[in-house]
Design a protein around this motif. Sequence first.
Motif, PDB file in Angstrom:
ATOM      1  N   VAL A   1      -0.781  -8.244  -7.502  1.00 23.84           N
ATOM      2  CA  VAL A   1      -0.105  -6.900  -6.601  1.00 23.84           C
ATOM      3  C   VAL A   1      -1.144  -6.263  -5.600  1.00 23.84           C
ATOM      4  O   VAL A   1      -0.882  -5.980  -4.830  1.00 23.84           O
ATOM      5  CB  VAL A   1       0.501  -5.818  -7.824  1.00 23.84           C
ATOM      6  N   ALA A   2      -2.462  -6.349  -6.235  1.00 25.58           N
ATOM      7  CA  ALA A   2      -3.493  -5.720  -5.348  1.00 25.58           C
ATOM      8  C   ALA A   2      -3.511  -6.524  -3.915  1.00 25.58           C
ATOM      9  O   ALA A   2      -3.818  -6.268  -2.778  1.00 25.58           O
ATOM     10  CB  ALA A   2      -4.648  -5.533  -6.026  1.00 25.58           C
ATOM     11  N   ALA A   3      -3.540  -7.986  -4.199  1.00 24.22           N
ATOM     12  CA  ALA A   3      -3.752  -8.952  -2.990  1.00 24.22           C
ATOM     13  C   ALA A   3      -2.537  -8.630  -2.120  1.00 24.22           C
ATOM     14  O   ALA A   3      -2.749  -8.543  -0.948  1.00 24.22           O
ATOM     15  CB  ALA A   3      -3.842 -10.379  -3.495  1.00 24.22           C
ATOM     16  N   TYR A   4      -1.443  -8.420  -2.567  1.00 23.03           N
ATOM     17  CA  TYR A   4      -0.243  -8.394  -1.816  1.00 23.03           C
ATOM     18  C   TYR A   4      -0.418  -7.068  -0.999  1.00 23.03           C
ATOM     19  O   TYR A   4      -0.021  -6.892   0.006  1.00 23.03           O
ATOM     20  CB  TYR A   4       0.887  -8.196  -2.745  1.00 23.03           C
ATOM     21  N   LEU A   5      -0.789  -5.965  -1.552  1.00 21.90           N
ATOM     22  CA  LEU A   5      -1.098  -4.662  -1.082  1.00 21.90           C
ATOM     23  C   LEU A   5      -2.028  -4.732   0.169  1.00 21.90           C
ATOM     24  O   LEU A   5      -1.957  -4.323   1.067  1.00 21.90           O
ATOM     25  CB  LEU A   5      -1.175  -3.768  -2.073  1.00 21.90           C
ATOM     26  N   THR A   6      -3.085  -5.562  -0.276  1.00 23.17           N
ATOM     27  CA  THR A   6      -4.217  -5.448   0.859  1.00 23.17           C
ATOM     28  C   THR A   6      -3.811  -6.397   2.234  1.00 23.17           C
ATOM     29  O   THR A   6      -3.918  -6.070   3.160  1.00 23.17           O
ATOM     30  CB  THR A   6      -5.574  -6.505   0.006  1.00 23.17           C
ATOM     31  N   TYR A   7      -2.947  -7.445   1.772  1.00 28.82           N
ATOM     32  CA  TYR A   7      -2.336  -8.294   2.572  1.00 28.82           C
ATOM     33  C   TYR A   7      -1.369  -7.449   3.655  1.00 28.82           C
ATOM     34  O   TYR A   7      -1.793  -7.474   4.573  1.00 28.82           O
ATOM     35  CB  TYR A   7      -1.606  -9.514   2.154  1.00 28.82           C
TER      36      TYR A   7
ATOM     37  N   VAL B   1      -9.747   7.183 -13.301  1.00 29.47           N
ATOM     38  CA  VAL B   1      -9.979   8.566 -12.653  1.00 29.47           C
ATOM     39  C   VAL B   1      -9.493   8.169 -11.242  1.00 29.47           C
ATOM     40  O   VAL B   1      -8.966   9.156 -10.723  1.00 29.47           O
ATOM     41  CB  VAL B   1     -11.680   8.678 -12.603  1.00 29.47           C
ATOM     42  N   PHE B   2      -9.781   7.170 -10.612  1.00 32.55           N
ATOM     43  CA  PHE B   2      -9.190   6.839  -9.027  1.00 32.55           C
ATOM     44  C   PHE B   2      -7.836   6.644  -9.251  1.00 32.55           C
ATOM     45  O   PHE B   2      -7.044   7.221  -8.041  1.00 32.55           O
ATOM     46  CB  PHE B   2      -9.820   5.350  -8.789  1.00 32.55           C
ATOM     47  N   VAL B   3      -7.389   6.105 -10.273  1.00 32.19           N
ATOM     48  CA  VAL B   3      -5.665   6.038 -10.307  1.00 32.19           C
ATOM     49  C   VAL B   3      -5.147   7.673 -10.290  1.00 32.19           C
ATOM     50  O   VAL B   3      -4.188   7.928  -9.615  1.00 32.19           O
ATOM     51  CB  VAL B   3      -5.468   5.476 -11.298  1.00 32.19           C
TER      52      VAL B   3
ATOM     53  N   ILE C   1       6.218   8.108  -2.974  1.00 26.20           N
ATOM     54  CA  ILE C   1       5.665   6.987  -4.134  1.00 26.20           C
ATOM     55  C   ILE C   1       5.738   5.758  -3.597  1.00 26.20           C
ATOM     56  O   ILE C   1       6.798   5.503  -2.963  1.00 26.20           O
ATOM     57  CB  ILE C   1       6.386   7.588  -5.337  1.00 26.20           C
ATOM     58  N   CYS C   2       5.011   5.065  -3.901  1.00 28.04           N
ATOM     59  CA  CYS C   2       4.644   3.585  -3.422  1.00 28.04           C
ATOM     60  C   CYS C   2       5.233   2.767  -4.963  1.00 28.04           C
ATOM     61  O   CYS C   2       4.331   2.979  -5.769  1.00 28.04           O
ATOM     62  CB  CYS C   2       3.526   3.052  -2.976  1.00 28.04           C
ATOM     63  N   LEU C   3       6.145   1.942  -4.805  1.00 28.97           N
ATOM     64  CA  LEU C   3       6.446   1.191  -6.078  1.00 28.97           C
ATOM     65  C   LEU C   3       5.442   0.464  -6.264  1.00 28.97           C
ATOM     66  O   LEU C   3       5.118   0.238  -7.556  1.00 28.97           O
ATOM     67  CB  LEU C   3       7.818   0.660  -6.069  1.00 28.97           C
TER      68      LEU C   3
ATOM     69  N   THR D   1       2.397   2.006  -7.868  1.00 25.67           N
ATOM     70  CA  THR D   1       3.072   2.408  -9.246  1.00 25.67           C
ATOM     71  C   THR D   1       2.658   1.424 -10.202  1.00 25.67           C
ATOM     72  O   THR D   1       2.157   1.826 -11.477  1.00 25.67           O
ATOM     73  CB  THR D   1       4.208   2.935  -9.072  1.00 25.67           C
ATOM     74  N   VAL D   2       2.960   0.111  -9.735  1.00 26.70           N
ATOM     75  CA  VAL D   2       2.822  -1.110 -10.691  1.00 26.70           C
ATOM     76  C   VAL D   2       1.287  -0.971 -10.754  1.00 26.70           C
ATOM     77  O   VAL D   2       0.655  -1.220 -11.957  1.00 26.70           O
ATOM     78  CB  VAL D   2       3.307  -2.283 -10.195  1.00 26.70           C
ATOM     79  N   VAL D   3       0.480  -1.089  -9.877  1.00 25.70           N
ATOM     80  CA  VAL D   3      -1.169  -1.006 -10.088  1.00 25.70           C
ATOM     81  C   VAL D   3      -1.801   0.187 -10.864  1.00 25.70           C
ATOM     82  O   VAL D   3      -2.456   0.073 -11.730  1.00 25.70           O
ATOM     83  CB  VAL D   3      -1.890  -0.961  -8.464  1.00 25.70           C
ATOM     84  N   HIS D   4      -1.101   1.199 -10.546  1.00 30.09           N
ATOM     85  CA  HIS D   4      -1.342   2.545 -11.670  1.00 30.09           C
ATOM     86  C   HIS D   4      -1.251   2.096 -12.967  1.00 30.09           C
ATOM     87  O   HIS D   4      -2.190   2.269 -13.864  1.00 30.09           O
ATOM     88  CB  HIS D   4      -0.798   3.761 -10.973  1.00 30.09           C
TER      89      HIS D   4
END
Length: 155
Positions: free
Chosen positions: A29-35, A110-112, A126-128, A131-134
Amino acid sequence: MSSGVATQQKSIGWLPWTTLVLSVAGVAVAAYLTYEHYTAGTTLACPDTGVVNCLKVTSSQYSKLFGIPVALLGLLFFVGMTALSLPPLWRTASPWPSRLRLAAVVVGVVFVCYLIWAELFQIDAICLWCTVVHGLTIVLFGLVVIRQALPPLED
């Protein structure tokens, strides 16, 4: 090995694998968001109107920290958690993997909390995907803290 320790090992045998699966899911998911961050979110699979608005969140001033994309920080976090969640690192006699795991998930949660605050009270969206990453980070935090609270396993 006493029967109590053997029972404890069996009862938490799922934990390393669960953290590994959650960490790998986080990498995806984080790779997708980074892309999406580096392609200006042109293919972001999320509504872009109303309260659920991934583009508004991922392009806001809160999408970077000291010039570094938050999505990239999330990707680095989950890559690190994937490495720290490998089953052999759960079984090692060294205390360092568990200390690093705990430190990482504390920083992550803490960052979340900061990012959720930004979404709810600053961005008003809100970004869905975020939210998955959180959610993944919070569950990893819970699992790592639960394991830390248990007595050490004996060989």
